[in-house]
Design a protein around this motif. Structure first.
Motif, PDB file in Angstrom:
ATOM      1  N   SER A 322     -25.507  17.916  34.596  1.00  0.00           N
ATOM      2  CA  SER A 322     -25.697  17.896  35.557  1.00  0.00           C
ATOM      3  C   SER A 322     -24.550  17.846  36.103  1.00  0.00           C
ATOM      4  CB  SER A 322     -26.527  16.498  36.579  1.00  0.00           C
ATOM      5  OG  SER A 322     -25.674  15.628  36.202  1.00  0.00           O
ATOM      6  N   ILE A 323     -23.053  17.776  36.576  1.00  0.00           N
ATOM      7  CA  ILE A 323     -22.574  17.656  37.083  1.00  0.00           C
ATOM      8  C   ILE A 323     -21.173  19.216  37.437  1.00  0.00           C
ATOM      9  CG2 ILE A 323     -19.811  16.990  38.096  1.00  0.00           C
ATOM     10  CD1 ILE A 323     -20.922  14.183  37.166  1.00  0.00           C
ATOM     11  N   SER A 324     -21.388  19.800  36.038  1.00  0.00           N
ATOM     12  CA  SER A 324     -20.897  20.705  35.536  1.00  0.00           C
ATOM     13  C   SER A 324     -22.046  21.877  35.897  1.00  0.00           C
ATOM     14  CB  SER A 324     -20.646  21.110  34.126  1.00  0.00           C
ATOM     15  OG  SER A 324     -20.157  19.670  33.534  1.00  0.00           O
ATOM     16  N   GLY A 325     -23.256  21.706  36.212  1.00  0.00           N
ATOM     17  CA  GLY A 325     -24.224  22.646  36.295  1.00  0.00           C
ATOM     18  C   GLY A 325     -23.882  22.950  37.912  1.00  0.00           C
ATOM     19  N   PHE A 326     -23.998  22.067  38.647  1.00  0.00           N
ATOM     20  CA  PHE A 326     -23.820  21.868  40.295  1.00  0.00           C
ATOM     21  C   PHE A 326     -22.443  23.172  40.558  1.00  0.00           C
ATOM     22  CE2 PHE A 326     -22.149  20.189  44.360  1.00  0.00           C
ATOM     23  CZ  PHE A 326     -23.348  20.538  44.980  1.00  0.00           C
ATOM     24  N   ILE A 327     -21.700  22.735  39.587  1.00  0.00           N
ATOM     25  CA  ILE A 327     -20.457  23.224  39.705  1.00  0.00           C
ATOM     26  C   ILE A 327     -20.256  24.611  39.657  1.00  0.00           C
ATOM     27  CG2 ILE A 327     -17.451  23.341  39.931  1.00  0.00           C
ATOM     28  CD1 ILE A 327     -17.793  19.788  39.306  1.00  0.00           C
ATOM     29  N   GLY A 328     -21.307  24.558  38.432  1.00  0.00           N
ATOM     30  CA  GLY A 328     -20.482  26.168  38.092  1.00  0.00           C
ATOM     31  C   GLY A 328     -22.452  26.608  38.178  1.00  0.00           C
ATOM     32  N   SER A 329     -22.576  26.321  39.125  1.00  0.00           N
ATOM     33  CA  SER A 329     -23.929  27.471  39.955  1.00  0.00           C
ATOM     34  C   SER A 329     -23.763  27.164  41.401  1.00  0.00           C
ATOM     35  CB  SER A 329     -25.111  27.146  39.434  1.00  0.00           C
ATOM     36  OG  SER A 329     -25.771  25.646  39.568  1.00  0.00           O
ATOM     37  N   THR A 330     -24.265  26.110  41.727  1.00  0.00           N
ATOM     38  CA  THR A 330     -24.367  26.358  43.183  1.00  0.00           C
ATOM     39  C   THR A 330     -22.996  26.720  44.230  1.00  0.00           C
ATOM     40  OG1 THR A 330     -26.220  24.999  42.941  1.00  0.00           O
ATOM     41  CG2 THR A 330     -24.372  25.072  45.396  1.00  0.00           C
ATOM     42  N   ILE A 331     -21.877  25.395  43.699  1.00  0.00           N
ATOM     43  CA  ILE A 331     -20.211  25.805  44.636  1.00  0.00           C
ATOM     44  C   ILE A 331     -19.872  27.347  43.041  1.00  0.00           C
ATOM     45  CG2 ILE A 331     -18.153  24.524  44.086  1.00  0.00           C
ATOM     46  CD1 ILE A 331     -19.736  23.150  45.325  1.00  0.00           C
ATOM     47  N   PHE A 332     -19.678  27.055  42.367  1.00  0.00           N
ATOM     48  CA  PHE A 332     -19.226  28.179  42.010  1.00  0.00           C
ATOM     49  C   PHE A 332     -19.836  29.381  42.653  1.00  0.00           C
ATOM     50  CE2 PHE A 332     -19.307  33.108  39.678  1.00  0.00           C
ATOM     51  CZ  PHE A 332     -17.829  32.977  39.267  1.00  0.00           C
ATOM     52  N   ALA A 333     -21.064  30.367  43.624  1.00  0.00           N
ATOM     53  CA  ALA A 333     -21.913  30.851  43.898  1.00  0.00           C
ATOM     54  C   ALA A 333     -20.949  31.021  45.159  1.00  0.00           C
ATOM     55  CB  ALA A 333     -23.558  31.065  43.860  1.00  0.00           C
ATOM     56  N   LEU A 334     -21.338  29.670  46.033  1.00  0.00           N
ATOM     57  CA  LEU A 334     -20.707  30.075  46.874  1.00  0.00           C
ATOM     58  C   LEU A 334     -19.382  30.388  47.207  1.00  0.00           C
ATOM     59  CD1 LEU A 334     -21.691  26.680  48.303  1.00  0.00           C
ATOM     60  CD2 LEU A 334     -22.185  28.699  49.705  1.00  0.00           C
ATOM     61  N   MET A 335     -18.298  30.308  46.085  1.00  0.00           N
ATOM     62  CA  MET A 335     -16.463  30.741  46.122  1.00  0.00           C
ATOM     63  C   MET A 335     -16.977  31.831  45.589  1.00  0.00           C
ATOM     64  SD  MET A 335     -15.017  26.987  43.909  1.00  0.00           S
ATOM     65  CE  MET A 335     -13.393  28.350  43.829  1.00  0.00           C
ATOM     66  N   PHE A 336     -17.322  32.622  45.007  1.00  0.00           N
ATOM     67  CA  PHE A 336     -17.666  33.563  44.338  1.00  0.00           C
ATOM     68  C   PHE A 336     -17.978  35.024  45.948  1.00  0.00           C
ATOM     69  CE2 PHE A 336     -20.081  37.815  42.809  1.00  0.00           C
ATOM     70  CZ  PHE A 336     -19.077  37.983  41.927  1.00  0.00           C
ATOM     71  N   LEU A 342     -10.573  34.040  43.856  1.00  0.00           N
ATOM     72  CA  LEU A 342      -9.782  33.017  43.868  1.00  0.00           C
ATOM     73  C   LEU A 342     -11.098  31.646  42.436  1.00  0.00           C
ATOM     74  CD1 LEU A 342      -9.054  29.886  44.979  1.00  0.00           C
ATOM     75  CD2 LEU A 342     -10.436  30.232  46.830  1.00  0.00           C
ATOM     76  N   SER A 343     -12.355  32.251  42.950  1.00  0.00           N
ATOM     77  CA  SER A 343     -13.829  31.818  42.565  1.00  0.00           C
ATOM     78  C   SER A 343     -13.395  31.567  40.400  1.00  0.00           C
ATOM     79  CB  SER A 343     -14.814  32.296  42.207  1.00  0.00           C
ATOM     80  OG  SER A 343     -14.904  33.076  41.635  1.00  0.00           O
ATOM     81  N   TYR A 344     -12.583  32.383  39.901  1.00  0.00           N
ATOM     82  CA  TYR A 344     -12.599  32.956  38.808  1.00  0.00           C
ATOM     83  C   TYR A 344     -11.328  32.332  38.168  1.00  0.00           C
ATOM     84  CZ  TYR A 344     -14.906  37.205  38.532  1.00  0.00           C
ATOM     85  OH  TYR A 344     -16.446  37.852  38.587  1.00  0.00           O
ATOM     86  N   ILE A 345     -10.205  32.033  39.357  1.00  0.00           N
ATOM     87  CA  ILE A 345      -9.452  30.381  39.143  1.00  0.00           C
ATOM     88  C   ILE A 345      -9.279  29.748  38.977  1.00  0.00           C
ATOM     89  CG2 ILE A 345      -6.880  29.970  40.003  1.00  0.00           C
ATOM     90  CD1 ILE A 345      -6.410  32.724  40.797  1.00  0.00           C
ATOM     91  N   PHE A 346     -10.688  28.948  39.575  1.00  0.00           N
ATOM     92  CA  PHE A 346     -11.003  27.835  39.776  1.00  0.00           C
ATOM     93  C   PHE A 346     -11.711  27.777  38.189  1.00  0.00           C
ATOM     94  CE2 PHE A 346     -14.872  25.296  39.775  1.00  0.00           C
ATOM     95  CZ  PHE A 346     -14.291  23.775  40.217  1.00  0.00           C
TER      96      PHE A 346
END
Length: 372
Positions: A322-336, A342-346
C-alpha cells in the motif's frame, strides 16, 4: 488433492491479476468515461493498494484460524462486486467506493491463494508459490489482448465481474489448509523482530518500480505507437507471470535470500533503462524480475517466520504494497506531471534502496532464525 489446491490458487490468482495488471488498459478508458484526469484515476489505484493490503492481514487471521473456505467465498463476492459496481459507476467518486470494496476481496484472496502454496508445499515452496503467482501475470496478459480493443470500461468490467461471481465462490468453497506439520510464531511476535521490519522496508522500496509500471504505463507510454503500446501492455504481465515459477524454482536451489538479491539487482538495471527512456528494455527487466518479487518475499517470510500463521504474517507484510502503491501511483503521477526525468530518477533510487535494505536484513534474519 494437494495439487487440486494449487489449481484453485492458480485460477484465483488469474482473476485477481485483473485488478493490477489490467489497470493500464482500464485507466484511460475510465478517465474518458468518467470525464476526469489521469491523476484522479490514479487515486483509485492507490485505494486498491491500500484496501487490498490492509485487509489481507485481517482476512489472513480468520483464514489461519478457521480455514480459507468461508472467508474466501465472502472475499470472492466482494471482488466480483468491485468489477460489477465499477461498470455502473457514474462518477469517479462512486468508482472509488466500489473499487475499494472490491480491492478488499482481492487482497484477501491474494493471501489465501499464495498461502495454499506456502502451507502445502514446504519442500518446494519457491516453485509452488511461483506457479500460483504465475496466474497473476498470465491472467491479465490474456485478458489485455481483448481489453485493448474495448470501446469503454463498462462492458469488460461487467463481464469480468459476472465470471468472478459464478466461478470464484465455488472454487474457494473447496479450499483447505493442512492441519499438521505447521509451525511458527504469531504476527504480533514478528512485529517485534528487526528482521521483519528491515525486510518490510526492502519490500516497500523494491516494489516501487513494478507498481510504477503497473499503474502508470498508460501515460508513460502514451507517446509510443499504438501497436507498440498494445504489445508492451500485454507483454508486461506475461513476463511478470512466467518468471514466477522459474525464479521460484531457482530460489529453492540457490536459497531465497540470494534469489531475492538477484531480483533486486536486475530491477535496478531495469529502472536505469527507464530513466534512459528505453521502455522496451525497462518493461522486460522490471516485468520479468519484479513480478516474482512479491511471491519470493512471501516464501522468504514463510521460511524465516514459519507457516502456522503465514497467511496473517504475509498479510501484515503485504501492507508494504500500500505504501509502494501510493508512492508508485499518486506520488509518481504528480512527479511525472512536474518533471519526467526527475520521476524516473526517483524510481531508480527506490530500486537501489530496496537492495540496500535487503542486504542489511541478512544479519537480522540469521539472528531471528537462531532464536527460534
Amino acid at each position: 488433492m494437494k495439487r487440486g489446491y494449487l489449481v484453485i490458487a492458480l485460477l484465483v490468482m488469474s482473476m485477481n491479476s485483473l485488478y493490477q495488471y489490467s489497470w493500464n488498459v482500464f485507466e484511460p478508458m475510465i478517465a474518458s468515461g468518467l470525464h476526469t484526469t489521469a491523476v484522479y484515476v490514479e487515486v483509485a489505484f492507490t485505494l486498491f493498494t491500500v484496501f487490498s493490503t490492509t485487509f489481507q492481514g485481517v482476512g489472513g487471521y480468520f483464514a489461519d484460524r478457521d480455514g480459507p473456505a468461508r472467508v474466501g467465498v465472502i472475499s470472492a463476492l466482494l471482488s466480483a462486486f468491485g468489477f460489477i459496481g465499477g461498470s455502473f459507476s457514474g462518477s469517479i467518486y462512486e468508482f472509488y467506493a466500489v473499487w475499494s470494496i472490491g480491492s478488499i476481496g482481492e487482497g484477501i484472496l491474494y493471501g489465501i491463494a499464495t498461502n495454499l502454496a506456502v502451507k502445502w508445499y514446504s519442500d518446494m515452496r519457491g516453485l509452488a508459490v511461483g506457479i500460483v503467482s504465475l496466474g497473476f501475470g498470465v491472467g491479465s496478459s490474456v485478458a489485455n489482448v481483448f481489453l485493448v480493443h474495448a470501446p469503454n470500461f463498462r462492458l469488460p468490467m461487467m463481464v469480468i465481474g459476472l465470471i468472478e461471481l459464478v466461478l470464484m465462490p465455488l472454487m474457494l468453497y473447496f479450499a483447505k489448509y493442512p492441519k499438521a506439520n505447521l509451525s511458527g510464531g504469531r504476527p504480533r511476535r514478528n512485529l517485534t523482530s528487526p528482521a521483519f521490519w528491515i525486510l518490510y522496508i526492502s519490500f516497500v522500496f523494491g516494489s516501487i518500480p513494478l507498481l510504477v509500471i503497473s499503474s502508470s504505463f498508460g501515460y508513460i507510454g502514451s507517446h509510443l505507437p499504438p501497436y507498440e503500446f498494445s504489445i508492451l501492455v500485454s507483454l508486461f504481465p506475461l513476463l511478470s507471470g512466467i518468471s514466477r515459477p522459474i525464479l521460484g524454482w531457482m530460489s529453492d536451489r540457490i536459497g531465497r535470500s540470494a534469489a531475492v538479491m538477484l531480483i533486486d539487482a536486475f530491477i535496478i538495471v531495469g529502472s536505469a533503462f527507464l530513466s534512459l527512456r528505453q521502455y522496451v528494455l525497462a518493461i522486460v527487466l522490471i516485468g520479468f524480475f519484479g513480478g516474482s518479487m512479491i511471491s519470493l518475499y512471501f516464501a522468504y517470510v514463510g521460511d524465516v517466520f514459519g507457516t502456522r500463521f503465514s497467511t496473517a504474517n504475509n498479510g501484515v507484510f503485504y501492507t508494504g504494497k500500500s505504501i509502494s502503491g501510493f508512492i508508485g501511483s499518486t506520488i509518481f503521477a504528480l512527479m511525472f506531471s512536474y518533471d519526467v526525468t526527475l520521476s524516473y530518477i526517483f524510481v531508480l533510487i527506490s530500486a537501489i534502496a530496496g537492495l540496500i535494505f535487503l542486504i542489511a536484513s541478512r544479519g537480522a534474519v540469521r539472528k531471528s532464525r537462531s532464536m527460534q
